[in-house]
Scaffold this motif. Structure first.
Motif, mmCIF file in Angstrom:
data_model
loop_
_atom_site.group_PDB
_atom_site.id
_atom_site.type_symbol
_atom_site.label_atom_id
_atom_site.label_comp_id
_atom_site.label_asym_id
_atom_site.label_seq_id
_atom_site.Cartn_x
_atom_site.Cartn_y
_atom_site.Cartn_z
ATOM 1 N N ILE A 179 -21.908 66.323 35.369
ATOM 2 C CA ILE A 179 -22.116 65.776 34.006
ATOM 3 C C ILE A 179 -21.921 66.955 33.006
ATOM 4 O O ILE A 179 -21.222 66.446 31.904
ATOM 5 N N PRO A 180 -22.159 68.095 33.150
ATOM 6 C CA PRO A 180 -21.877 69.345 32.187
ATOM 7 C C PRO A 180 -20.421 69.218 31.733
ATOM 8 O O PRO A 180 -20.244 69.102 30.650
ATOM 9 N N SER A 181 -19.633 69.183 32.864
ATOM 10 C CA SER A 181 -18.175 69.056 32.664
ATOM 11 C C SER A 181 -17.599 68.062 31.934
ATOM 12 O O SER A 181 -16.883 68.131 30.909
ATOM 13 N N LEU A 182 -18.229 66.698 32.155
ATOM 14 C CA LEU A 182 -17.860 65.476 31.374
ATOM 15 C C LEU A 182 -18.313 65.508 29.995
ATOM 16 O O LEU A 182 -17.549 65.160 29.206
ATOM 17 N N VAL A 183 -19.638 66.068 29.791
ATOM 18 C CA VAL A 183 -19.786 66.171 28.437
ATOM 19 C C VAL A 183 -19.092 66.995 27.766
ATOM 20 O O VAL A 183 -18.751 67.014 26.409
ATOM 21 N N ALA A 184 -18.810 68.218 28.035
ATOM 22 C CA ALA A 184 -17.994 69.164 27.557
ATOM 23 C C ALA A 184 -16.653 68.585 27.003
ATOM 24 O O ALA A 184 -15.918 68.736 26.093
ATOM 25 N N ASN A 185 -15.689 67.874 28.131
ATOM 26 C CA ASN A 185 -14.486 67.203 27.951
ATOM 27 C C ASN A 185 -14.610 66.276 27.001
ATOM 28 O O ASN A 185 -13.838 66.019 26.108
ATOM 29 N N ALA A 186 -15.878 65.475 27.108
ATOM 30 C CA ALA A 186 -15.753 64.222 26.204
ATOM 31 C C ALA A 186 -15.849 64.816 24.684
ATOM 32 O O ALA A 186 -15.387 63.954 23.790
ATOM 33 N N LEU A 187 -16.678 65.658 24.350
ATOM 34 C CA LEU A 187 -16.988 66.400 23.085
ATOM 35 C C LEU A 187 -15.546 67.177 22.636
ATOM 36 O O LEU A 187 -15.161 67.006 21.369
ATOM 37 N N ALA A 188 -14.793 67.634 23.465
ATOM 38 C CA ALA A 188 -13.454 68.324 23.272
ATOM 39 C C ALA A 188 -12.600 67.156 22.890
ATOM 40 O O ALA A 188 -11.688 67.411 21.819
ATOM 41 N N ASP A 189 -12.337 66.020 23.653
ATOM 42 C CA ASP A 189 -11.568 64.989 23.214
ATOM 43 C C ASP A 189 -11.972 63.816 23.514
ATOM 44 O O ASP A 189 -11.959 63.177 24.824
ATOM 45 N N PRO A 190 -12.652 62.974 22.353
ATOM 46 C CA PRO A 190 -13.204 61.649 22.587
ATOM 47 C C PRO A 190 -12.424 60.796 23.014
ATOM 48 O O PRO A 190 -12.927 59.627 23.603
ATOM 49 N N GLY A 191 -11.161 60.886 22.779
ATOM 50 C CA GLY A 191 -10.019 59.744 23.273
ATOM 51 C C GLY A 191 -9.750 59.907 24.728
ATOM 52 O O GLY A 191 -8.998 58.858 25.244
ATOM 53 N N SER A 192 -10.052 60.802 25.353
ATOM 54 C CA SER A 192 -9.599 61.071 26.904
ATOM 55 C C SER A 192 -10.261 60.064 27.634
ATOM 56 O O SER A 192 -11.350 59.318 27.475
ATOM 57 N N ALA A 193 -9.897 60.030 28.900
ATOM 58 C CA ALA A 193 -10.589 59.218 30.062
ATOM 59 C C ALA A 193 -11.774 59.522 30.051
ATOM 60 O O ALA A 193 -12.823 58.799 30.539
ATOM 61 N N GLN A 194 -12.373 60.884 30.145
ATOM 62 C CA GLN A 194 -13.647 61.246 30.254
ATOM 63 C C GLN A 194 -14.333 60.995 28.962
ATOM 64 O O GLN A 194 -15.577 60.559 29.022
ATOM 65 N N GLY A 195 -13.772 61.228 27.806
ATOM 66 C CA GLY A 195 -14.634 60.735 26.568
ATOM 67 C C GLY A 195 -14.941 59.095 26.693
ATOM 68 O O GLY A 195 -16.202 58.819 25.920
ATOM 69 N N ARG A 196 -13.871 58.424 27.195
ATOM 70 C CA ARG A 196 -14.283 57.032 27.280
ATOM 71 C C ARG A 196 -15.342 56.732 28.306
ATOM 72 O O ARG A 196 -15.718 55.497 28.286
ATOM 73 N N MET A 197 -15.883 57.445 28.986
ATOM 74 C CA MET A 197 -17.016 57.331 29.900
ATOM 75 C C MET A 197 -18.190 57.250 29.329
ATOM 76 O O MET A 197 -19.310 56.863 29.852
ATOM 77 N N PHE A 198 -18.232 57.597 27.854
ATOM 78 C CA PHE A 198 -19.467 57.746 27.278
ATOM 79 C C PHE A 198 -19.564 56.812 26.103
ATOM 80 O O PHE A 198 -18.579 56.316 25.599
ATOM 81 N N ASP A 199 -20.880 56.282 26.182
ATOM 82 C CA ASP A 199 -21.263 55.226 24.766
ATOM 83 C C ASP A 199 -20.923 56.166 23.567
ATOM 84 O O ASP A 199 -20.946 57.334 23.254
ATOM 85 N N ASP A 200 -20.519 55.476 22.298
ATOM 86 C CA ASP A 200 -20.544 56.216 20.976
ATOM 87 C C ASP A 200 -21.839 56.570 20.394
ATOM 88 O O ASP A 200 -22.262 55.800 19.437
ATOM 89 N N SER A 201 -22.596 57.298 21.109
ATOM 90 C CA SER A 201 -23.837 57.681 20.348
ATOM 91 C C SER A 201 -23.930 58.535 19.248
ATOM 92 O O SER A 201 -22.654 59.199 19.045
ATOM 93 N N ASP A 202 -24.856 58.426 18.529
ATOM 94 C CA ASP A 202 -25.016 59.335 17.413
ATOM 95 C C ASP A 202 -24.834 60.887 17.563
ATOM 96 O O ASP A 202 -24.605 61.658 16.779
#
Length: 315
Positions: A179-202
């Motif tokens: 999860i820490p890696s997924l969070v870091a990658n999602a914040l760095a690139d919201p449009g990536s595959a890992q970014g799309r694993m997350f809800d669009d939260s505030d």
């Protein structure tokens, strides 16, 4: 999001007996009354104010441990290096509720999740923390802490201890250790595959909006980039919808001046004391703590992300 800076409704709980006992599965698990939980929180808040106001590292070590202590010590070191004024915001954590965490390790380490109000902010905001101690005679040390909206607080079980999950447990969209890696990658690139694993939260929106605002502010000088790095998983706790992951990440925010421009710090700022010249690049480093809910199926939801500046360089 950050209410406490070094630079520049209650929840009803079941009253438990004041003992350390064995749960039905034989593991050692803390049992603690609401009054004792509040005393733990009061001790932490009062000593944290004193430690940050005076930059007393030894006092800070009496109330914090693990990644939270590492981050806050780095913040104090930075304030000293910048010769920033010795100030801190005093606040308390009223209406605290404690949730003992069932031990699965076989050693004497005990853990406690707490949820509380803040005395210094709006009513719909909560403090979420994890404390650890070595046996019933040890002092509780806070190893994780961050704020989140009241509506985002997970529905913890009041009737029995919370159950931690193994870092590599399967059956979810991601194992806790990832999860820490997924969070870091999602914040760095919201449009990536890992970014799309997350809800669009505030929470995710906040990181994107602050970066956009910083870029706009610095546009006349140069370009701003961020790089995110995963930190450790602190704990994963089973909740009704899946599990709650508490963890850490760091990020660097770098300003690079364009050709013919340079970077300077305002003369009256603490940064100018350490960096009085002109520079091509500056990098501010931040240490952050996050909370994310990982469902049994579906998208991960980041519910908290709170940071402190831990370093600054200029070249």
């Amino acid at each position: 999001m950050s209410r406490r800076t070094l630079l520049a409704g209650g929840v009803t709980a079941v009253a438990l007996p004041t003992i350390i006992g064995c749960t039905p599965d034989g593991s050692m698990t803390p049992q603690i009354t609401r009054k004792e939980v509040q005393a733990v929180q009061d001790r932490y808040a009062h000593r944290l104010f004193a430690a940050t106001r005076t930059r007393d590292r030894e006092l800070l070590r009496t109330i914090e441990g693990g990644p939270l202590l590492d981050r806050d010590l780095a913040t104090i070191d930075l304030a000293d290096r910048l010769r920033a004024p010795k100030t801190a915001e005093e606040y308390t954590l009223p209406n605290s509720t404690g949730y003992p965490v069932r031990s699965t390790t076989g050693n004497d380490q005990q853990q406690l999740i707490t949820v509380a109000d803040y005395s210094s902010t709006q009513r719909d905001w909560r403090d979420l923390a994890l404390y650890r101690r070595n046996g019933p005679a040890g002092e509780w040390l806070r190893v994780y802490g961050a704020g989140l909206h009241s509506a985002a607080v997970p529905n913890f079980d009041h009737d029995r201890p919370l159950s931690p999950l193994a870092p590599d447990v399967a059956g979810y969209p991601a194992i806790p250790n990832a999860i820490p890696s997924l969070v870091a990658n999602a914040l760095a690139d919201p449009g990536s595959a890992q970014g799309r694993m997350f809800d669009d939260s505030d929470i995710r929106h906040r990181y994107a909006m602050t970066l956009a605002a910083t870029r706009e502010h610095a546009a006349s000088v140069g370009t701003v980039t961020r790089s995110y790095r995963p930190g450790p998983l602190v704990i994963a706790i089973a909740v009704e919808v899946g599990y709650l992951a508490l963890g850490c990440f760091d990020y660097d925010e770098t300003l690079t001046a364009r050709h013919g421009r340079h970077i300077t710090f305002a003369r009256r700022s603490p940064q100018h004391t350490a960096y009085p010249g002109t520079y091509h690049t500056t990098t501010a480093t931040y240490g952050a703590m996050f909370a994310a809910v990982v469902p049994k199926r579906g998208r991960v939801r980041m519910i908290s992300g709170e940071q402190r500046q831990t370093d600054l360089t200029a070249d």
